[in-house]
Design an enzyme around this catalytic site. Structure first.
Site, PDB file in Angstrom:
ATOM      1  N   ASP A  72       0.889  -1.172   0.000  1.00  0.00           N
ATOM      2  CA  ASP A  72       0.000   0.000   0.000  1.00  0.00           C
ATOM      3  C   ASP A  72       0.914   1.205   0.000  1.00  0.00           C
ATOM      4  OD1 ASP A  72      -1.813   2.173   0.850  1.00  0.00           O
ATOM      5  OD2 ASP A  72      -3.195   0.566   1.404  1.00  0.00           O
TER       6      ASP A  72
ATOM      7  N   THR B 239     -12.199  -9.708  -3.041  1.00  0.00           N
ATOM      8  CA  THR B 239     -13.492  -9.278  -2.475  1.00  0.00           C
ATOM      9  C   THR B 239     -13.644  -7.771  -2.688  1.00  0.00           C
ATOM     10  OG1 THR B 239     -12.426  -8.973  -0.327  1.00  0.00           O
ATOM     11  CG2 THR B 239     -13.608 -11.053  -0.660  1.00  0.00           C
ATOM     12  N   SER B 240     -12.839  -7.213  -3.612  1.00  0.00           N
ATOM     13  CA  SER B 240     -12.834  -5.749  -3.723  1.00  0.00           C
ATOM     14  C   SER B 240     -13.667  -5.252  -4.910  1.00  0.00           C
ATOM     15  CB  SER B 240     -11.404  -5.252  -3.774  1.00  0.00           C
ATOM     16  OG  SER B 240     -11.376  -3.889  -3.467  1.00  0.00           O
ATOM     17  N   ARG B 241     -13.112  -5.329  -6.104  1.00  0.00           N
ATOM     18  CA  ARG B 241     -13.876  -4.964  -7.303  1.00  0.00           C
ATOM     19  C   ARG B 241     -13.423  -5.872  -8.446  1.00  0.00           C
ATOM     20  NH1 ARG B 241     -17.037  -2.947  -4.552  1.00  0.00           N
ATOM     21  NH2 ARG B 241     -17.816  -0.808  -4.510  1.00  0.00           N
TER      22      ARG B 241
ATOM     23  N   ASP C 147     -15.559 -12.636  -4.878  1.00  0.00           N
ATOM     24  CA  ASP C 147     -16.883 -12.157  -4.480  1.00  0.00           C
ATOM     25  C   ASP C 147     -17.337 -11.080  -5.456  1.00  0.00           C
ATOM     26  OD1 ASP C 147     -19.119 -11.933  -2.656  1.00  0.00           O
ATOM     27  OD2 ASP C 147     -18.280 -10.021  -1.990  1.00  0.00           O
TER      28      ASP C 147
ATOM     29  N   GLU D 139     -19.813  -8.364 -13.588  1.00  0.00           N
ATOM     30  CA  GLU D 139     -20.894  -8.732 -12.661  1.00  0.00           C
ATOM     31  C   GLU D 139     -22.168  -7.944 -12.858  1.00  0.00           C
ATOM     32  OE1 GLU D 139     -18.929  -7.817  -8.815  1.00  0.00           O
ATOM     33  OE2 GLU D 139     -20.495  -6.316  -8.522  1.00  0.00           O
TER      34      GLU D 139
ATOM     35  N   HIS E 185     -21.027 -10.959  -4.773  1.00  0.00           N
ATOM     36  CA  HIS E 185     -20.874  -9.647  -4.121  1.00  0.00           C
ATOM     37  C   HIS E 185     -21.673  -9.582  -2.817  1.00  0.00           C
ATOM     38  CE1 HIS E 185     -19.521  -5.359  -5.271  1.00  0.00           C
ATOM     39  NE2 HIS E 185     -19.603  -5.447  -3.959  1.00  0.00           N
TER      40      HIS E 185
HETATM   41  P1  NAD Z   1     -10.141   2.167   2.057  1.00  0.00           P
HETATM   42  O1  NAD Z   1     -10.236   3.427   1.267  1.00  0.00           O
HETATM   43  O2  NAD Z   1     -10.237   2.238   3.552  1.00  0.00           O
HETATM   44  O3  NAD Z   1      -8.762   1.426   1.715  1.00  0.00           O
HETATM   45  C1  NAD Z   1      -8.245   1.272   0.441  1.00  0.00           C
HETATM   46  C2  NAD Z   1      -6.734   1.147   0.583  1.00  0.00           C
HETATM   47  O4  NAD Z   1      -6.201   0.815  -0.703  1.00  0.00           O
HETATM   48  C3  NAD Z   1      -6.043   2.439   1.053  1.00  0.00           C
HETATM   49  O5  NAD Z   1      -5.169   2.158   2.130  1.00  0.00           O
HETATM   50  C4  NAD Z   1      -5.265   2.899  -0.172  1.00  0.00           C
HETATM   51  O6  NAD Z   1      -4.061   3.569   0.130  1.00  0.00           O
HETATM   52  C5  NAD Z   1      -4.994   1.572  -0.865  1.00  0.00           C
HETATM   53  N1  NAD Z   1      -4.674   1.691  -2.279  1.00  0.00           N
HETATM   54  C6  NAD Z   1      -5.115   2.598  -3.188  1.00  0.00           C
HETATM   55  N2  NAD Z   1      -4.518   2.389  -4.376  1.00  0.00           N
HETATM   56  C7  NAD Z   1      -3.699   1.329  -4.218  1.00  0.00           C
HETATM   57  C8  NAD Z   1      -2.812   0.638  -5.075  1.00  0.00           C
HETATM   58  N3  NAD Z   1      -2.650   1.007  -6.357  1.00  0.00           N
HETATM   59  N4  NAD Z   1      -2.141  -0.427  -4.582  1.00  0.00           N
HETATM   60  C9  NAD Z   1      -2.267  -0.793  -3.277  1.00  0.00           C
HETATM   61  N5  NAD Z   1      -3.087  -0.160  -2.422  1.00  0.00           N
HETATM   62  C10 NAD Z   1      -3.785   0.877  -2.881  1.00  0.00           C
HETATM   63  O7  NAD Z   1     -11.248   1.198   1.465  1.00  0.00           O
HETATM   64  P2  NAD Z   1     -11.905  -0.076   2.175  1.00  0.00           P
HETATM   65  O8  NAD Z   1     -13.087   0.343   2.960  1.00  0.00           O
HETATM   66  O9  NAD Z   1     -10.850  -0.877   2.820  1.00  0.00           O
HETATM   67  O10 NAD Z   1     -12.485  -0.846   0.898  1.00  0.00           O
HETATM   68  C11 NAD Z   1     -11.624  -1.367  -0.090  1.00  0.00           C
HETATM   69  C12 NAD Z   1     -12.439  -1.785  -1.283  1.00  0.00           C
HETATM   70  O11 NAD Z   1     -13.247  -2.900  -0.937  1.00  0.00           O
HETATM   71  C13 NAD Z   1     -13.458  -0.744  -1.783  1.00  0.00           C
HETATM   72  O12 NAD Z   1     -12.852   0.195  -2.651  1.00  0.00           O
HETATM   73  C14 NAD Z   1     -14.450  -1.582  -2.505  1.00  0.00           C
HETATM   74  O13 NAD Z   1     -14.040  -1.696  -3.854  1.00  0.00           O
HETATM   75  C15 NAD Z   1     -14.334  -2.961  -1.835  1.00  0.00           C
HETATM   76  N6  NAD Z   1     -15.544  -3.345  -1.101  1.00  0.00           N
HETATM   77  C16 NAD Z   1     -16.123  -4.531  -1.386  1.00  0.00           C
HETATM   78  C17 NAD Z   1     -17.266  -4.921  -0.711  1.00  0.00           C
HETATM   79  C18 NAD Z   1     -17.941  -6.243  -0.969  1.00  0.00           C
HETATM   80  O14 NAD Z   1     -19.116  -6.414  -0.602  1.00  0.00           O
HETATM   81  N7  NAD Z   1     -17.275  -7.229  -1.549  1.00  0.00           N
HETATM   82  C19 NAD Z   1     -17.814  -4.080   0.256  1.00  0.00           C
HETATM   83  C20 NAD Z   1     -17.170  -2.883   0.536  1.00  0.00           C
HETATM   84  C21 NAD Z   1     -16.045  -2.507  -0.147  1.00  0.00           C
END
Ligand code: NAD
Length: 336
Positions: free
Chosen positions: A173, A231-233, A257, A262, A294
């Site tokens: 990160d 589980t992110s995007r 997920d 999707e 998701h």
């Molecule tokens: P957050 O903003 O708290 O954390 C994101 C982290 O990613 C930050 O620390 C940031 O510095 C880091 N980051 C940004 N660009 C980066 C890169 N190129 N390489 C490495 N790290 C990088 O967000 P969060 O609340 O932890 O959520 C993260 C992601 O989870 C969301 O953006 C969303 O896409 C996904 N999400 C998924 C679900 C689900 O139901 N599956 C639910 C909520 C969120």
């Protein structure tokens, strides 16, 4: 009081909003918000949208023409909104930045444990009266190297869980967390994470920088037989490259997920329909792939928090107050 058109509504969304204490009025639409459906928002003060609503330049222009001044996202990610166009059209965009990072982190754990211990197979097998253990041999997380990409709220919660399980955690990160460093998490480059991790879990947002962060090249750097968890995007992962890596047995396990395409599939019951997406069909044929639709966020605790924060965001919009939950172009590098 504001009148809000809620898009992509599921029965559970309606239940949570209807049971919340608020003076705002909500009208619910099952359809996604996109240029073809914006007309449903005529006469409302704002729209409430979710992860797969298409809030692009065209949608925003049409929303502005309908005098809509608020997009209240009931999710954390805002990659589906053209923030530059929102700004140009005088539309405020609010989100729910944190609602239970543990919900997603624990779901990632559930996916990992399912694949590691093959409980999805055991469940079906035992119900069929088959008590054999053949082909159910698994592996433990203890002392494995877990690579975490993105250590924000969810990544941190995930690291805490993995730490509790006795894993060695390495992370990438741009903004290392002191809390995690104190816990023993070692920050390193993306390449080192990919090269050394037995399990790679993605927790960074989708941005132009992270689109296909997992691609042919990054997969080739990973350990043979490693597990990839997303589980992110969906668009963080190049699905074709992942299918090739699974076919070549380079990737040992895949748990997702979220999925690149999707928006045409998830949150719907398509069990009586022909699935025309060949990539998801291919993925589901691999015995070492687990797909959920998701649902990482989907817990009682998260839904309560999402509803409350969304209502607070609408309150702030009505009162003309600034809000920490507002997202704008300045938050994104290369916002065009
Ligand atoms: P957050 O903003 O708290 O954390 C994101 C982290 O990613 C930050 O620390 C940031 O510095 C880091 N980051 C940004 N660009 C980066 C890169 N190129 N390489 C490495 N790290 C990088 O967000 P969060 O609340 O932890 O959520 C993260 C992601 O989870 C969301 O953006 C969303 O896409 C996904 N999400 C998924 C679900 C689900 O139901 N599956 C639910 C909520 C969120």
């Amino acid at each position: 009081m504001a009148r809000i058109a809620v898009f992509s509504t599921q029965a559970y969304d309606k239940n949570f909003f209807d049971n919340a204490r608020t003076e705002h009025e909500f009208e619910y639409f099952e359809t996604r918000l996109r240029p073809q459906t914006v007309n449903l928002a005529q006469g409302f003060d704002g729209v409430c949208a979710f992860v797969n609503d298409r809030i692009n330049a065209e949608t925003l222009k049409l929303l502005a023409e309908a005098n809509i001044k608020l997009v209240a996202l009931r999710c954390a990610g805002f990659n589906n909104v053209d923030l530059r166009e929102a700004e140009n059209n005088g539309i405020r965009v609010m989100r729910v930045p944190a609602y239970s990072p543990e919900a997603v982190a624990e779901h990632a754990l559930a996916l990992i444990m399912t694949l590691a211990r093959k409980t999805h197979k055991a469940y079906n097998r035992v119900r069929d009266g088959n008590f054999s253990l053949v082909n159910l041999n698994g592996f433990i997380i203890h002392k494995k190297t877990v690579g975490v990409i993105g250590t924000g709220q969810i990544g941190k919660a995930f690291c805490r869980i993995m730490n509790g399980m006795g894993a060695n955690i390495i992370a990438y990160d741009k903004y290392p967390s002191e809390e995690l460093e104190k816990m023993g998490v070692k920050y390193t480059s993306l390449e080192e994470v990919l090269k050394n991790a037995d399990i790679v879990s993605l927790h960074c947002p989708l941005t132009p920088d992270t689109h296909h962060i997992i691609n042919k090249n990054s997969l080739s750097m990973m350990k043979n037989g490693a597990m990839l968890v997303n589980t992110s995007r969906g668009k963080l992962v190049d699905t074709s490259a992942v299918i090739d890596a699974l076919r070549e047995e380079k990737l040992g396990h895949l748990a997702i997920d979220v999925y690149e395409e999707e928006e045409k599939l998830f949150f719907r019951d398509l069990s009586e329909k022909i699935i025309r997406d060949d990539q998801i069909s291919r993925l589901m044929q691999f015995p070492n792939v687990l797909v959920t639709a998701h649902q990482g966020f989907f817990t009682k605790e998260s839904m309560e928090q999402i509803t409350q924060t969304t209502i607070k965001n609408i309150d702030d919009f009505v009162a003309g107050k600034e809000s920490d939950n507002e997202v704008n172009c300045k938050m994104i590098k290369d916002c065009k």
